[in-house]
Design a protein around this motif. Structure first.
Motif, PDB file in Angstrom:
ATOM      1  N   SER A  18      -1.847   0.329  13.080  1.00 14.42           N
ATOM      2  CA  SER A  18      -1.450   1.729  13.214  1.00 14.42           C
ATOM      3  C   SER A  18      -2.053   2.340  14.470  1.00 14.42           C
ATOM      4  N   ALA A  19      -1.201   3.003  15.263  1.00 16.80           N
ATOM      5  CA  ALA A  19      -1.674   3.597  16.516  1.00 16.80           C
ATOM      6  C   ALA A  19      -2.748   4.651  16.251  1.00 16.80           C
ATOM      7  N   GLY A  20      -2.548   5.462  15.215  1.00 21.46           N
ATOM      8  CA  GLY A  20      -3.525   6.497  14.909  1.00 21.46           C
ATOM      9  C   GLY A  20      -4.855   5.931  14.473  1.00 21.46           C
ATOM     10  N   ALA A  21      -4.814   4.932  13.576  1.00 20.65           N
ATOM     11  CA  ALA A  21      -6.053   4.321  13.088  1.00 20.65           C
ATOM     12  C   ALA A  21      -6.775   3.593  14.215  1.00 20.65           C
ATOM     13  N   LEU A  72      -8.533  -2.143  10.310  1.00 18.69           N
ATOM     14  CA  LEU A  72      -7.153  -1.683  10.479  1.00 18.69           C
ATOM     15  C   LEU A  72      -6.256  -2.229   9.376  1.00 18.69           C
ATOM     16  N   ALA A  73      -6.435  -3.510   9.048  1.00 16.89           N
ATOM     17  CA  ALA A  73      -5.641  -4.116   7.981  1.00 16.89           C
ATOM     18  C   ALA A  73      -5.921  -3.441   6.651  1.00 16.89           C
ATOM     19  N   LEU A  74      -7.186  -3.155   6.399  1.00 24.54           N
ATOM     20  CA  LEU A  74      -7.568  -2.508   5.140  1.00 24.54           C
ATOM     21  C   LEU A  74      -6.960  -1.108   5.038  1.00 24.54           C
ATOM     22  N   ARG A  75      -7.018  -0.353   6.115  1.00 22.38           N
ATOM     23  CA  ARG A  75      -6.446   0.992   6.101  1.00 22.38           C
ATOM     24  C   ARG A  75      -4.944   0.942   5.837  1.00 22.38           C
ATOM     25  N   GLY A  76      -4.256  -0.023   6.465  1.00 23.58           N
ATOM     26  CA  GLY A  76      -2.827  -0.153   6.239  1.00 23.58           C
ATOM     27  C   GLY A  76      -2.500  -0.506   4.797  1.00 23.58           C
ATOM     28  N   ASP A  77      -3.274  -1.401   4.212  1.00 27.30           N
ATOM     29  CA  ASP A  77      -3.029  -1.812   2.829  1.00 27.30           C
ATOM     30  C   ASP A  77      -3.329  -0.688   1.847  1.00 27.30           C
ATOM     31  N   ILE A  78      -4.350   0.094   2.118  1.00 25.75           N
ATOM     32  CA  ILE A  78      -4.648   1.235   1.252  1.00 25.75           C
ATOM     33  C   ILE A  78      -3.508   2.243   1.290  1.00 25.75           C
ATOM     34  N   GLY A  79      -2.935   2.449   2.474  1.00 24.81           N
ATOM     35  CA  GLY A  79      -1.779   3.332   2.574  1.00 24.81           C
ATOM     36  C   GLY A  79      -0.600   2.813   1.765  1.00 24.81           C
ATOM     37  N   THR A  80      -0.391   1.500   1.788  1.00 24.88           N
ATOM     38  CA  THR A  80       0.698   0.910   1.014  1.00 24.88           C
ATOM     39  C   THR A  80       0.437   1.049  -0.488  1.00 24.88           C
ATOM     40  N   ALA A 137      -5.914   0.207  -9.647  1.00 29.08           N
ATOM     41  CA  ALA A 137      -7.061  -0.678  -9.841  1.00 29.08           C
ATOM     42  C   ALA A 137      -7.534  -1.250  -8.500  1.00 29.08           C
ATOM     43  N   ALA A 138      -6.577  -1.537  -7.618  1.00 29.76           N
ATOM     44  CA  ALA A 138      -6.939  -2.083  -6.309  1.00 29.76           C
ATOM     45  C   ALA A 138      -7.694  -1.057  -5.475  1.00 29.76           C
ATOM     46  N   LEU A 139      -7.266   0.199  -5.526  1.00 26.24           N
ATOM     47  CA  LEU A 139      -7.985   1.241  -4.783  1.00 26.24           C
ATOM     48  C   LEU A 139      -9.418   1.380  -5.285  1.00 26.24           C
ATOM     49  N   LEU A 140      -9.572   1.358  -6.608  1.00 24.10           N
ATOM     50  CA  LEU A 140     -10.912   1.433  -7.182  1.00 24.10           C
ATOM     51  C   LEU A 140     -11.721   0.199  -6.797  1.00 24.10           C
ATOM     52  N   GLY A 141     -11.040  -0.969  -6.822  1.00 24.90           N
ATOM     53  CA  GLY A 141     -11.728  -2.204  -6.479  1.00 24.90           C
ATOM     54  C   GLY A 141     -12.218  -2.228  -5.043  1.00 24.90           C
ATOM     55  N   THR A 142     -11.426  -1.696  -4.113  1.00 26.40           N
ATOM     56  CA  THR A 142     -11.860  -1.688  -2.717  1.00 26.40           C
ATOM     57  C   THR A 142     -13.090  -0.801  -2.526  1.00 26.40           C
ATOM     58  N   ARG A 148     -20.115  -4.793  -1.359  1.00 23.55           N
ATOM     59  CA  ARG A 148     -20.544  -6.193  -1.531  1.00 23.55           C
ATOM     60  C   ARG A 148     -19.861  -7.158  -0.572  1.00 23.55           C
ATOM     61  N   LEU A 149     -18.648  -6.833  -0.134  1.00 23.13           N
ATOM     62  CA  LEU A 149     -17.892  -7.735   0.726  1.00 23.13           C
ATOM     63  C   LEU A 149     -17.874  -7.228   2.155  1.00 23.13           C
ATOM     64  N   ASP A 150     -17.773  -8.161   3.107  1.00 25.24           N
ATOM     65  CA  ASP A 150     -17.602  -7.736   4.484  1.00 25.24           C
ATOM     66  C   ASP A 150     -16.154  -7.277   4.696  1.00 25.24           C
ATOM     67  N   GLY A 151     -15.890  -6.719   5.864  1.00 19.43           N
ATOM     68  CA  GLY A 151     -14.585  -6.141   6.126  1.00 19.43           C
ATOM     69  C   GLY A 151     -13.442  -7.129   6.004  1.00 19.43           C
ATOM     70  N   THR A 152     -13.639  -8.362   6.463  1.00 17.91           N
ATOM     71  CA  THR A 152     -12.581  -9.357   6.437  1.00 17.91           C
ATOM     72  C   THR A 152     -12.207  -9.736   5.008  1.00 17.91           C
ATOM     73  N   ARG A 153     -13.203  -9.995   4.179  1.00 22.74           N
ATOM     74  CA  ARG A 153     -12.913 -10.374   2.789  1.00 22.74           C
ATOM     75  C   ARG A 153     -12.356  -9.190   1.986  1.00 22.74           C
ATOM     76  N   LEU A 154     -12.819  -7.994   2.281  1.00 24.07           N
ATOM     77  CA  LEU A 154     -12.300  -6.816   1.595  1.00 24.07           C
ATOM     78  C   LEU A 154     -10.834  -6.583   1.964  1.00 24.07           C
ATOM     79  N   ALA A 155     -10.503  -6.773   3.237  1.00 15.23           N
ATOM     80  CA  ALA A 155      -9.105  -6.640   3.667  1.00 15.23           C
ATOM     81  C   ALA A 155      -8.229  -7.698   3.006  1.00 15.23           C
ATOM     82  N   GLY A 156      -8.771  -8.918   2.841  1.00 16.73           N
ATOM     83  CA  GLY A 156      -8.021  -9.964   2.151  1.00 16.73           C
ATOM     84  C   GLY A 156      -7.758  -9.617   0.703  1.00 16.73           C
TER      85      GLY A 156
END
Length: 221
Positions: A18-21, A72-80, A137-142, A148-156
């Motif tokens: 995302s250009a804004g993010a 960036l990937a995490l922000r996009g997935d949260i939006g979805t 549940a996914a939003l709460l989980g993130t 506990r997780l680094d950014g890469t694993r959290l985005a996954g």
């Protein structure tokens, strides 16, 4: 070009999303580098040397870009996920209201409706509920796993939950559509509002699959 400008340009080229993010992350990085360089200048360093030190302290662009790409990937997935939580129930409720207002009760159908069809409709309704539940549940989980997780694993993790929610929604739509088509194709044309909403729901369902399954790398080039 200053060392800070060159570094930010390097980060910009490595990132996609995302250009804004992306602009927010780059602005944050530039502000941090500028503050660090200013601290070195107050310590007596020349401007160019201060910027070089600030950049060196910040870390290699390849490493920072990897962390930012995961963000960036995490922000996009949260939006979805928010689109799933809001969009799926909205389409279902709107379609049901349109059916009641423009067609009436299921008993108005010309042909008798077998029990198996009502079972299909019920199962479709279950998946309609499951999809936004997975999203919530996914939003709460993130939030919980973010500690506990680094950014890469959290985005996954977020990406897989987006896929699960999108698939559940698609299954709900396909069950209803295929069941109706097998029973009586004429029932696919109940009313214009129902048809428009059904097409919109189908487009929304397939659109949700794009962020879930599009090829993406969490490690920036």
């Amino acid at each position: 070009m200053s060392a800070i400008e060159a570094y930010i340009g390097d980060l910009d080229r490595r990132l996609s999303g995302s250009a804004g993010a992306k602009a927010d992350l780059l602005t944050e990085a530039k502000d941090g580098l500028t503050d660090a360089a200013e601290a070195y200048r107050e310590g007596g360093a020349e401007k160019a040397e201060a910027e070089r030190r600030a950049v060196a302290d910040f870390g290699p662009a390849a490493v920072i870009a990897r962390e930012y790409q995961a963000e960036l990937a995490l922000r996009g997935d949260i939006g979805t996920l928010w689109k799933v939580i809001v969009g799926v129930p909205l389409f279902q409720v709107a379609w049901e209201l349109a059916r009641v207002w423009t067609y009436g009760d299921w008993g108005n159908l010309n042909k008798p409706t077998p029990d198996w069809y009502f079972s299909v409709v019920g199962l479709s309704g279950v998946f309609v509920v499951v999809s936004p539940v997975i999203g919530a549940a996914a939003l709460l989980g993130t939030r919980l796993l973010g500690r506990r997780l680094d950014g890469t694993r959290l985005a996954g993790f977020a990406r897989w939950t987006v896929a699960a929610a999108a698939i559940a929604n698609l299954v709900a739509m396909l069950l209803l559509a295929l069941g109706t088509a097998v029973l009586d194709p004429a029932r696919m044309n109940m009313s214009l509002p129902c048809n428009v909403l059904a097409i919109g729901w189908a487009a929304f369902s397939f659109w949700l699959l794009q962020p879930a399954f599009r090829a993406r790398s969490l490690s920036a080039a």
